[in-house]
Design a protein around this motif. Structure first.
Motif, PDB file in Angstrom:
ATOM      1  N   VAL A 178       7.434  -0.438  -4.974  1.00  0.00           N
ATOM      2  CA  VAL A 178       8.103  -0.912  -3.763  1.00  0.00           C
ATOM      3  C   VAL A 178       9.276  -0.012  -3.406  1.00  0.00           C
ATOM      4  O   VAL A 178      10.115   0.298  -4.264  1.00  0.00           O
ATOM      5  CB  VAL A 178       8.602  -2.359  -3.965  1.00  0.00           C
TER       6      VAL A 178
ATOM      7  N   ALA B 161      11.353  -2.508   2.069  1.00  0.00           N
ATOM      8  CA  ALA B 161      11.469  -3.959   1.907  1.00  0.00           C
ATOM      9  C   ALA B 161      12.573  -4.512   2.804  1.00  0.00           C
ATOM     10  O   ALA B 161      12.434  -5.585   3.406  1.00  0.00           O
ATOM     11  CB  ALA B 161      11.741  -4.303   0.450  1.00  0.00           C
TER      12      ALA B 161
ATOM     13  N   ASN C 113      10.507  -9.082  -2.515  1.00  0.00           N
ATOM     14  CA  ASN C 113       9.184  -8.512  -2.249  1.00  0.00           C
ATOM     15  C   ASN C 113       8.347  -8.474  -3.521  1.00  0.00           C
ATOM     16  O   ASN C 113       7.171  -8.856  -3.525  1.00  0.00           O
ATOM     17  CB  ASN C 113       9.355  -7.108  -1.660  1.00  0.00           C
TER      18      ASN C 113
END
Length: 218
Positions: free
Chosen positions: A92, A97, A206
């Motif tokens: 990520v 995010a 996330n």
């Protein structure tokens, strides 16, 4: 569940540890690696070369081999993630995010950015992740806070960030986002009644959604 981080600023370790605690995550399940040399090499070269991207990808994949998710906290290195065709666990980008979280809120988005070179890339990122409900994206460069941060004038730095957030809300912003992870401690200093978004909480949320938040809780 284990979450690994690739940082280029040493102070981001504490930022993400503190964010994890507020979300009820076990800090002893977090692993931090700091590679400031990668960011510095990109800055010195003036470009994110193929060789530096490969080194970044190798580092991310090495972290992924011993984690359930990896978070890259440096926007400068972010393009390397886009070149990874497949990964064993989610990797990520903290900045993505954050942009996605702001995009879901919609309305008028103001992003506070401390580095002038990051203004245009940040604008493009937030526009790319804007939902149909987003009316505008404005990236505001607050130059003095980076100098304050680098000189270790932390209290003055965070006060200035919070003041800029208050000004943005007063000017009609629906949501204010802090572009850099190290800005997160200034979230609770804003006094408009609205809480700015920061990438540490956005990235961890996330990950929790993707690999199962309840199993990570204390």
């Amino acid at each position: 569940m284990r979450i690994s981080f690739l940082h280029t600023v040493d102070g981001n370790k504490r930022v993400f540890d503190d964010a994890a605690k507020t979300l009820g995550l076990r800090v002893d399940n977090l692993r931090h690696e700091v590679r400031s040399d990668l960011r510095e090499a990109v800055q010195d070269a003036g470009t994110f070369s193929a060789a530096l991207k490969e080194e970044t990808k190798r580092c991310l994949l090495a972290l992924a081999a011993h984690a359930d998710a990896v978070i890259l906290t440096c926007a400068t290195l972010g393009p390397a993630v886009e070149e990874l065709e497949s990964t064993p666990v989610p990797i990520v980008r903290a900045d993505v995010a954050l942009a996605a979280a702001a995009g879901k809120v919609g309305g008028k988005i103001t992003v506070l950015c401390a580095v002038e070179a990051a203004v245009e890339p940040t604008r493009k990122l937030f526009e790319r992740h804007a939902s149909d409900t987003v009316r505008s994206v404005d990236v505001t460069h607050i130059a003095r806070v980076w100098a304050l941060f680098k000189s270790d004038n932390i209290d003055e730095c965070f006060a200035a960030i919070a003041a800029s957030a208050n000004e943005a809300y007063e000017a009609g912003a629906t949501v204010v986002a802090y572009a850099h992870p190290w800005m997160a401690p200034a979230v609770n200093l804003a006094r408009n009644g609205s809480q700015p978004l920061d990438s540490a909480h956005a990235a961890l949320r996330n990950v929790m959604q993707r690999i199962g938040g309840p199993s990570l809780c204390i």
